[in-house]
Design a protein around this motif. Sequence first.
Motif, short mmCIF file in Angstrom:
data_model
loop_
_atom_site.label_atom_id
_atom_site.label_comp_id
_atom_site.label_asym_id
_atom_site.label_seq_id
_atom_site.Cartn_x
_atom_site.Cartn_y
_atom_site.Cartn_z
N GLU A 255 67.89 22.18 44.57
CA GLU A 255 69.35 23.20 44.23
C GLU A 255 68.89 24.47 44.12
O GLU A 255 68.15 25.36 43.99
CB GLU A 255 70.49 22.66 44.26
CG GLU A 255 71.41 22.19 44.63
CD GLU A 255 72.35 21.27 44.25
OE1 GLU A 255 72.51 21.52 43.36
OE2 GLU A 255 73.72 20.44 44.81
N GLU B 83 65.49 26.79 49.08
CA GLU B 83 66.68 27.58 49.74
C GLU B 83 66.62 28.22 51.27
O GLU B 83 67.78 28.83 52.09
CB GLU B 83 67.44 28.59 48.60
CG GLU B 83 68.33 29.21 49.02
CD GLU B 83 68.77 29.86 47.29
OE1 GLU B 83 69.56 31.24 47.76
OE2 GLU B 83 68.34 29.86 46.80
N LYS C 198 68.11 27.59 54.85
CA LYS C 198 68.61 28.69 55.81
C LYS C 198 68.23 28.94 56.81
O LYS C 198 68.96 29.03 58.21
CB LYS C 198 68.69 29.71 55.22
CG LYS C 198 69.89 30.47 55.52
CD LYS C 198 69.91 31.74 54.65
CE LYS C 198 70.55 31.82 53.00
NZ LYS C 198 70.04 32.50 52.32
#
Length: 71
Positions: free
Chosen positions: A16, A22, A26
Amino acid sequence: MEYERIVRDKFSKLFEENEDVERLFKKLKTGTADYKEANEFSLVVGEILSETFDSVFKELSTTPPLIVASS
């Protein structure tokens, strides 16, 4: 001590917090990642997994063993 939970929690935290994860995750979720980005994602996740196991095993090796009294 529940080792699976410790590993899962450490991995989740690192996963995370990683900016590359990230960004790439996505793209993977939206279907816009190309093969190079998918490969980069797998390498980053592998590094995080390696770091997780290394950290957890070092921590466990410095923890005194649990002594169980026999009855």
